[in-house]
Design a protein around this motif. Structure first.
Motif, PDB file in Angstrom:
ATOM      1  N   LEU A 163     -85.221  17.033 -12.139  1.00 44.83           N
ATOM      2  CA  LEU A 163     -85.026  17.836 -10.935  1.00 44.83           C
ATOM      3  C   LEU A 163     -84.501  19.203 -11.349  1.00 44.83           C
ATOM      4  O   LEU A 163     -83.560  19.293 -12.134  1.00 44.83           O
ATOM      5  CB  LEU A 163     -84.023  17.148 -10.007  1.00 44.83           C
ATOM      6  N   VAL A 164     -85.119  20.245 -10.851  1.00 48.51           N
ATOM      7  CA  VAL A 164     -84.681  21.578 -11.268  1.00 48.51           C
ATOM      8  C   VAL A 164     -84.285  22.418 -10.055  1.00 48.51           C
ATOM      9  O   VAL A 164     -84.659  22.118  -8.924  1.00 48.51           O
ATOM     10  CB  VAL A 164     -85.760  22.300 -12.118  1.00 48.51           C
ATOM     11  N   GLU A 165     -83.520  23.447 -10.325  1.00 48.57           N
ATOM     12  CA  GLU A 165     -83.017  24.316  -9.253  1.00 48.57           C
ATOM     13  C   GLU A 165     -84.151  24.990  -8.504  1.00 48.57           C
ATOM     14  O   GLU A 165     -85.197  25.242  -9.084  1.00 48.57           O
ATOM     15  CB  GLU A 165     -82.163  25.440  -9.862  1.00 48.57           C
ATOM     16  N   PRO A 166     -83.890  25.323  -7.233  1.00 47.02           N
ATOM     17  CA  PRO A 166     -84.903  26.055  -6.487  1.00 47.02           C
ATOM     18  C   PRO A 166     -85.340  27.308  -7.252  1.00 47.02           C
ATOM     19  O   PRO A 166     -84.517  27.943  -7.897  1.00 47.02           O
ATOM     20  CB  PRO A 166     -84.183  26.441  -5.190  1.00 47.02           C
ATOM     21  N   ARG A 167     -86.597  27.632  -7.170  1.00 49.97           N
ATOM     22  CA  ARG A 167     -87.201  28.836  -7.755  1.00 49.97           C
ATOM     23  C   ARG A 167     -87.106  28.915  -9.272  1.00 49.97           C
ATOM     24  O   ARG A 167     -87.007  30.003  -9.836  1.00 49.97           O
ATOM     25  CB  ARG A 167     -86.609  30.106  -7.125  1.00 49.97           C
ATOM     26  N   THR A 168     -87.127  27.759  -9.954  1.00 48.96           N
ATOM     27  CA  THR A 168     -87.119  27.853 -11.424  1.00 48.96           C
ATOM     28  C   THR A 168     -88.501  27.641 -12.018  1.00 48.96           C
ATOM     29  O   THR A 168     -88.777  28.055 -13.121  1.00 48.96           O
ATOM     30  CB  THR A 168     -86.152  26.842 -12.079  1.00 48.96           C
TER      31      THR A 168
END
Ligand code: DLL
Length: 432
Positions: free
Chosen positions: A410-415
């Motif tokens: 899971l990655v941060e928004p807008r990465t």
């Protein structure tokens, strides 16, 4: 070793006559029994009667995977259901699979062609064939199984997985031919070596490997580590399953079984034929299939055709190793994966953004799939426990829809990098 010498070594002229006769009959039958083909023929202003020579095949419209999906499940079947004795399925571009059917004659033809393929690997009655392709809706297991039985060999229906047991059976039953994906064969070789198995002391002598791309380098490794002759086999569910083409001992490409299939290679962008020797997309027309005939089916597999006579004496045209696809399908541990399938799952979930990246790598001999998924801003601030739960649910949903295990990151928004044109969904780091 020839299984059907009269067909495998037929002169090109005779073969062309046989193909035309079978093509005319198959197209006529298909046109009258499948409304979809009648409609596409009408749109293109052609009728089965226009097929006077083999070149006229080019006038017929192509069939593509989405046509199969749009007619899910049985819309393209050319016989009533009481004539269908078997169904198989493979992954489509969305959640629903592609379904194919077989009459008793189709199963018979398939068994015969798979027996032919195993005979090309030197197989016969005295062989013990261990089938390590998966049994089930996938065509690999049962396809190889029926072929080995038809050959009169002894079949070990091991199916995929359970490596220690595979190795035990191989030693105890005296397996002589192994049929599985090349990456699994390599895994068996390495696990076997770890367990101290000396493959030079076993009767194993040939491998019939396919269902995913592999390379000459992998052939060398497999031949060395397992002390066998490793041969390539090609096929796809839509056209039958394994046994559409098979390599002979000359190891210079796979003979396409042209008494049952017509192969063309086209430019995937224009649909125009490309000359022999140049790469393009393989298009296949079935000549004898009853339940699920295909007319000019675009396989999306990129290959090169070679019509030169072969030292084995077979006259059928050869296709080189499949070098890629003209769509975005990936094969991960033998399972066909379309990025769009992952996208539909993410959309189902709602807690994530439909921004994702599939990172495929080969760890040792095994494919590894990591899926980067962007969180929505609300989710991003949530507790670790909730995120772990989301990760687990996604992994399990992907496993149940696609039949493949993966790791979710899971990655941060807008990465995940945005693209202005076609989004980049896949990073394939595998070297095969
Ligand atoms: O993979 C059938 C099969 C089973 C072939 C066992 C050989 C051995 P599908 O699941 O429908 O059917 O996937 C078909 O797999 O379009 C190719 O992209 C790929 N493929 C199959 N054989 C090879 C091969 C089976 N020898 C798709 N080399 C096809 C490279 C292959 N790709």
């Amino acid at each position: 070793m020839y299984w059907n010498p009269e067909y495998e070594t037929m002169s090109r002229d005779e073969l062309a006559r046989l193909q035309l006769k079978r093509l005319q009959a198959s197209v006529e039958r298909t046109y009258h029994s499948v409304p979809f083909y009648r409609q596409t023929f009408k749109k293109n202003n052609v009728t089965p009667g226009d097929l006077r020579t083999l070149d006229d095949l080019r006038r017929l419209p192509f069939t593509v995977k989405t046509d199969l999906r749009d007619n899910y499940p049985f819309g393209l079947f050319a016989v009533p259901q009481d004539k269908v004795v078997r169904l198989h399925a493979s992954s489509g571009t969305t959640g629903k699979p592609i379904v194919v059917g077989y009459t008793q004659n189709d199963i018979d033809t398939w068994a015969n062609l798979m027996a032919r393929a195993l005979a090309m690997a030197g197989g016969g009655k005295n062989d013990v064939v261990q089938v390590g392709y998966g049994y089930g809706l996938f065509t690999g297991g049962l396809g190889a199984h029926y072929g080995a039985e038809r050959l009169g060999a002894t079949v070990v229906p091991a199916s995929g997985g359970n490596t220690s047991r595979q190795l035990m059976l191989m030693q105890d039953f005296g397996t002589t031919i192994l049929a599985c994906t090349p990456s699994y064969a390599l895994y068996l070789a390495e696990e076997g070596a770890n367990q101290g198995i000396d493959f030079t002391k076993l009767p194993l002598r040939a491998g019939v490997f396919g269902a995913e791309p592999w390379s000459e380098r992998m052939r060398q490794q497999l031949e060395e580590k397992l002390d066998i002759v490793a041969l390539d086999i090609y096929g796809l569910s839509e056209v039958m399953g394994p046994g559409v083409a098979m390599e002979c001992q000359a190891k210079q490409g796979m003979h396409i079984f042209e008494d049952h299939f017509i192969a063309e290679v086209i430019d995937p962008d224009t649909g125009e034929p490309v000359p022999y020797g140049e790469p393009g997309e393989l298009v296949i027309t079935s000549l004898t299939k009853e339940a699920f005939p295909v007319i000019r089916y675009r396989t999306r597999d990129i290959t090169v055709l070679n019509p030169e006579p072969c030292s084995c004496g077979r006259t059928h045209v050869r296709m080189q190793r499949v070098t890629g696809r003209s769509d975005d399908m990936l094969i991960v541990r033998g399972v066909n994966v379309f990025p769009s399938q992952i996208e539909s799952i993410l959309l189902e979930f709602g807690e994530t953004q439909p921004h994702y990246l599939l990172v495929v790598d080969r760890k040792g001999t095994m494919d590894d799939l990591e899926i980067w998924v962007e969180l929505s801003s609300e989710m991003f601030n949530d507790k670790v426990r909730l995120l772990e739960d989301l990760e687990r649910r996604l992994r399990s949903r992907i496993n149940s829809v696609l039949g493949i295990s993966s790791r979710i990151k899971l990655v941060e928004p807008r990465t995940i990098p945005r693209s202005e044109g076609k989004a980049k969904r896949v990073v394939d780091k595998r070297e095969i």
